[in-house]
Design a protein around this motif. Structure first.
Motif, PDB file in Angstrom:
ATOM      1  N   PHE A   1       1.086  -1.355   0.162  1.00 41.97           N
ATOM      2  CA  PHE A   1       0.183  -0.090   0.031  1.00 41.97           C
ATOM      3  C   PHE A   1       0.971   1.214  -0.034  1.00 41.97           C
ATOM      4  O   PHE A   1       1.170   1.558   1.111  1.00 41.97           O
ATOM      5  N   PRO A   2       1.269   1.764  -0.970  1.00 36.84           N
ATOM      6  CA  PRO A   2       1.852   3.088  -1.232  1.00 36.84           C
ATOM      7  C   PRO A   2       1.385   4.034  -0.578  1.00 36.84           C
ATOM      8  O   PRO A   2      -0.061   4.163  -0.290  1.00 36.84           O
ATOM      9  N   ALA A   3       1.959   5.278  -0.310  1.00 32.57           N
ATOM     10  CA  ALA A   3       1.517   6.395   0.438  1.00 32.57           C
ATOM     11  C   ALA A   3       0.144   6.945  -0.211  1.00 32.57           C
ATOM     12  O   ALA A   3      -0.928   7.074   0.506  1.00 32.57           O
ATOM     13  N   GLY A   4       0.006   7.055  -1.582  1.00 35.10           N
ATOM     14  CA  GLY A   4      -1.213   7.350  -2.218  1.00 35.10           C
ATOM     15  C   GLY A   4      -2.305   6.498  -1.909  1.00 35.10           C
ATOM     16  O   GLY A   4      -3.601   7.021  -1.536  1.00 35.10           O
ATOM     17  N   LYS A   5      -2.115   5.336  -2.144  1.00 38.24           N
ATOM     18  CA  LYS A   5      -3.297   4.359  -2.048  1.00 38.24           C
ATOM     19  C   LYS A   5      -3.746   4.088  -0.659  1.00 38.24           C
ATOM     20  O   LYS A   5      -4.909   4.066  -0.221  1.00 38.24           O
ATOM     21  N   LEU A   6      -2.618   4.293   0.516  1.00 32.44           N
ATOM     22  CA  LEU A   6      -3.057   4.181   1.840  1.00 32.44           C
ATOM     23  C   LEU A   6      -3.725   5.482   2.179  1.00 32.44           C
ATOM     24  O   LEU A   6      -4.589   5.295   3.195  1.00 32.44           O
ATOM     25  N   LEU A   7      -3.447   6.679   1.794  1.00 34.83           N
ATOM     26  CA  LEU A   7      -4.161   7.666   1.902  1.00 34.83           C
ATOM     27  C   LEU A   7      -5.661   7.504   1.463  1.00 34.83           C
ATOM     28  O   LEU A   7      -6.607   8.127   2.116  1.00 34.83           O
ATOM     29  N   GLY A   8      -5.825   7.137   0.378  1.00 38.32           N
ATOM     30  CA  GLY A   8      -7.364   6.715  -0.359  1.00 38.32           C
ATOM     31  C   GLY A   8      -8.015   5.721   0.514  1.00 38.32           C
ATOM     32  O   GLY A   8      -8.971   6.134   0.825  1.00 38.32           O
ATOM     33  N   ALA A   9      -7.301   4.636   1.147  1.00 41.64           N
ATOM     34  CA  ALA A   9      -7.758   3.727   1.902  1.00 41.64           C
ATOM     35  C   ALA A   9      -8.203   4.488   3.325  1.00 41.64           C
ATOM     36  O   ALA A   9      -9.469   4.128   3.796  1.00 41.64           O
ATOM     37  N   GLY A  10      -7.453   5.368   3.697  1.00 44.01           N
ATOM     38  CA  GLY A  10      -7.730   6.010   4.908  1.00 44.01           C
ATOM     39  C   GLY A  10      -8.919   6.991   4.816  1.00 44.01           C
ATOM     40  O   GLY A  10      -9.937   7.219   5.592  1.00 44.01           O
ATOM     41  N   LEU A  11      -9.179   7.754   3.733  1.00 42.39           N
ATOM     42  CA  LEU A  11     -10.449   8.402   3.357  1.00 42.39           C
ATOM     43  C   LEU A  11     -11.756   7.515   3.322  1.00 42.39           C
ATOM     44  O   LEU A  11     -12.509   7.968   4.049  1.00 42.39           O
ATOM     45  N   VAL A  12     -11.327   6.585   2.785  1.00 42.98           N
ATOM     46  CA  VAL A  12     -12.672   5.486   2.597  1.00 42.98           C
ATOM     47  C   VAL A  12     -13.076   5.067   4.105  1.00 42.98           C
ATOM     48  O   VAL A  12     -14.386   5.053   4.479  1.00 42.98           O
ATOM     49  N   PHE A  13     -12.076   4.736   4.960  1.00 43.46           N
ATOM     50  CA  PHE A  13     -12.236   4.312   6.086  1.00 43.46           C
ATOM     51  C   PHE A  13     -12.858   5.198   7.154  1.00 43.46           C
ATOM     52  O   PHE A  13     -13.645   5.154   7.921  1.00 43.46           O
ATOM     53  N   GLY A  14     -12.372   6.358   6.921  1.00 48.48           N
ATOM     54  CA  GLY A  14     -12.786   7.636   7.738  1.00 48.48           C
ATOM     55  C   GLY A  14     -14.146   8.000   7.422  1.00 48.48           C
ATOM     56  O   GLY A  14     -14.958   8.462   8.298  1.00 48.48           O
ATOM     57  N   GLY A  15     -14.472   7.812   6.090  1.00 45.56           N
ATOM     58  CA  GLY A  15     -15.982   8.192   5.749  1.00 45.56           C
ATOM     59  C   GLY A  15     -16.522   7.148   6.233  1.00 45.56           C
ATOM     60  O   GLY A  15     -17.976   7.548   6.807  1.00 45.56           O
ATOM     61  N   LEU A  16     -16.330   5.862   6.595  1.00 46.15           N
ATOM     62  CA  LEU A  16     -17.295   4.889   7.025  1.00 46.15           C
ATOM     63  C   LEU A  16     -17.439   5.201   8.632  1.00 46.15           C
ATOM     64  O   LEU A  16     -18.535   4.904   9.186  1.00 46.15           O
ATOM     65  N   LEU A  17     -16.351   5.599   9.315  1.00 50.21           N
ATOM     66  CA  LEU A  17     -16.296   5.980  10.660  1.00 50.21           C
ATOM     67  C   LEU A  17     -17.343   7.138  11.001  1.00 50.21           C
ATOM     68  O   LEU A  17     -18.180   7.255  11.752  1.00 50.21           O
ATOM     69  N   LEU A  18     -17.108   8.141   9.955  1.00 50.10           N
ATOM     70  CA  LEU A  18     -18.186   9.397   9.950  1.00 50.10           C
ATOM     71  C   LEU A  18     -19.759   8.908   9.800  1.00 50.10           C
ATOM     72  O   LEU A  18     -20.605   9.308  10.488  1.00 50.10           O
ATOM     73  N   HIS A  19     -20.030   7.866   8.669  1.00 49.17           N
ATOM     74  CA  HIS A  19     -21.189   7.542   8.519  1.00 49.17           C
ATOM     75  C   HIS A  19     -21.747   6.793   9.811  1.00 49.17           C
ATOM     76  O   HIS A  19     -23.092   7.056  10.055  1.00 49.17           O
ATOM     77  N   VAL A  20     -21.037   5.844  10.387  1.00 47.56           N
ATOM     78  CA  VAL A  20     -21.569   5.259  11.606  1.00 47.56           C
ATOM     79  C   VAL A  20     -21.562   5.972  12.771  1.00 47.56           C
ATOM     80  O   VAL A  20     -22.753   5.673  13.626  1.00 47.56           O
ATOM     81  N   PHE A  21     -20.638   6.519  13.378  1.00 45.24           N
ATOM     82  CA  PHE A  21     -20.493   7.449  14.324  1.00 45.24           C
ATOM     83  C   PHE A  21     -20.923   8.861  14.270  1.00 45.24           C
ATOM     84  O   PHE A  21     -20.650   9.310  15.510  1.00 45.24           O
ATOM     85  N   GLY A  22     -21.051   9.286  13.427  1.00 41.06           N
ATOM     86  CA  GLY A  22     -21.568  10.905  12.991  1.00 41.06           C
ATOM     87  C   GLY A  22     -22.564  11.250  13.829  1.00 41.06           C
ATOM     88  O   GLY A  22     -22.620  12.483  14.371  1.00 41.06           O
ATOM     89  N   ARG A  23     -23.652  10.623  13.986  1.00 38.62           N
ATOM     90  CA  ARG A  23     -24.795  10.802  14.727  1.00 38.62           C
ATOM     91  C   ARG A  23     -24.469  11.278  16.247  1.00 38.62           C
ATOM     92  O   ARG A  23     -24.889  12.296  16.655  1.00 38.62           O
ATOM     93  N   ARG A  24     -23.436  10.382  16.897  1.00 37.33           N
ATOM     94  CA  ARG A  24     -23.156  10.801  18.193  1.00 37.33           C
ATOM     95  C   ARG A  24     -22.470  12.250  18.278  1.00 37.33           C
ATOM     96  O   ARG A  24     -22.632  12.924  19.120  1.00 37.33           O
ATOM     97  N   VAL A  25     -21.410  12.385  17.339  1.00 43.03           N
ATOM     98  CA  VAL A  25     -20.358  13.829  17.405  1.00 43.03           C
ATOM     99  C   VAL A  25     -21.617  14.936  17.082  1.00 43.03           C
ATOM    100  O   VAL A  25     -21.532  15.874  17.765  1.00 43.03           O
TER     101      VAL A  25
END
Length: 294
Positions: free
Chosen positions: A261-285
């Protein structure tokens, strides 16, 4: 959740994550759609003789079998067979959460909350970055098939919601009777009947072991334990733990296939995972910030 329940949830998500590696290995030397058909045959038989039929209309049962079996897993197996890595496959399949929200808004009148929209934008931006950074190691067809598979998963989620209080584990087992025949026919058309017969007659112990792991370990054991955890501890506590599936999937892919996972692909994966976290836990925040402003 008790320590035992949390341990079971971690075990299930580990099995589901490693399953992507098992699929990737199995489809490398056999028709992908045939492997998917065998997976559901192993999940259905002999379990249907011991699990009561779910109390749902036939259209729900057949619809779930087609959307989850033929579309979701059929297309996922094809995508992995075309070169999609197991790690990225485990991550991109989680976009089903976004497709589920969009379909619920369109057909059930549910409102897409601001944090859900922000999570979608973040995740799809990450997928775009992954596509740009992947070059030739991520076929466009594989990416599109995976997103279509995630859409099939979202449709099956809506069918589960439409089933009311029906036993989800029973629905999974009995609907597994639906995919084997159409998937086998499609495998013969796409890969040739010679390849189908060769796999069935000369598959080898390792391939059949992989099929049993996918059918019994991933589907019967995994969904059975998961349904029990949700019934005892509630979906709000258990369901977010499924976000660990791509974590285990990407780690297992890195170990098994030396996926880099080079830096660019890892950053993209992090954005996808961050979007999932926001989708699931955003209501509480969102509620906490609203309370603080008030």
């Amino acid at each position: 959740m008790t320590v035992r329940a949390l341990g079971l949830a971690l075990l299930i998500t580990f099995i589901w994550g490693v399953n992507f590696v098992v699929i990737k290995w199995a489809v490398a030397g056999a028709p992908p759609l045939l492997i998917a058909a065998l997976r559901f045959a192993a999940a259905a038989l002999p379990a249907v003789f011991f699990v009561p039929r779910p109390r749902v209309p036939a259209r729900i049962l057949w619809g779930y079998g087609v959307s989850a079996g033929v579309v979701q897993f059929g297309l996922l197996y094809l995508a992995l067979g075309l070169g999609l890595s197991a790690g990225l496959g485990s991550l991109l399949m989680q976009t089903q959460a976004f497709f589920t929200a969009m379909l619920a808004a369109r057909f059930l009148g549910e409102r897409i909350a601001p944090w859900q929209a922000a999570g979608m934008a973040l995740a799809f931006g990450g997928m775009g970055l992954i596509g740009l950074e992947s070059g030739g190691d991520l076929p466009l067809a594989g990416l599109l098939l995976t997103l279509a598979a995630a859409l099939g998963w979202a449709v099956s989620n809506l069918l589960v919601r439409a089933s009311g209080s029906a036993n989800v584990f029973s629905l999974v087992i009995w609907s597994a009777l639906v995919p084997p025949l159409p998937l086998t026919l499609l495998a013969g058309v796409t890969s040739g009947w010679d390849a189908v017969l060769q796999t069935l007659t000369h598959g080898g112990a390792a391939l059949w072991g992989a099929v049993l792991f996918m059918g019994l370990g991933n589907t019967v054991l995994g969904f059975g334990l998961w349904a029990g955890l949700i019934q005892r501890h509630g979906a709000s506590r258990v369901a977010p733990l499924s976000l660990l599936v791509p974590v285990f999937g990407m780690a297992a892919s890195a170990l098994a296939f030396h996926e880099v996972f080079p830096a660019g692909k890892l950053l993209g994966a992090g954005l996808v995972f961050g979007g999932l976290l926001l989708h699931v836990f955003g209501r509480r925040v969102w509620r906490r910030q609203a309370a603080a402003r008030a």
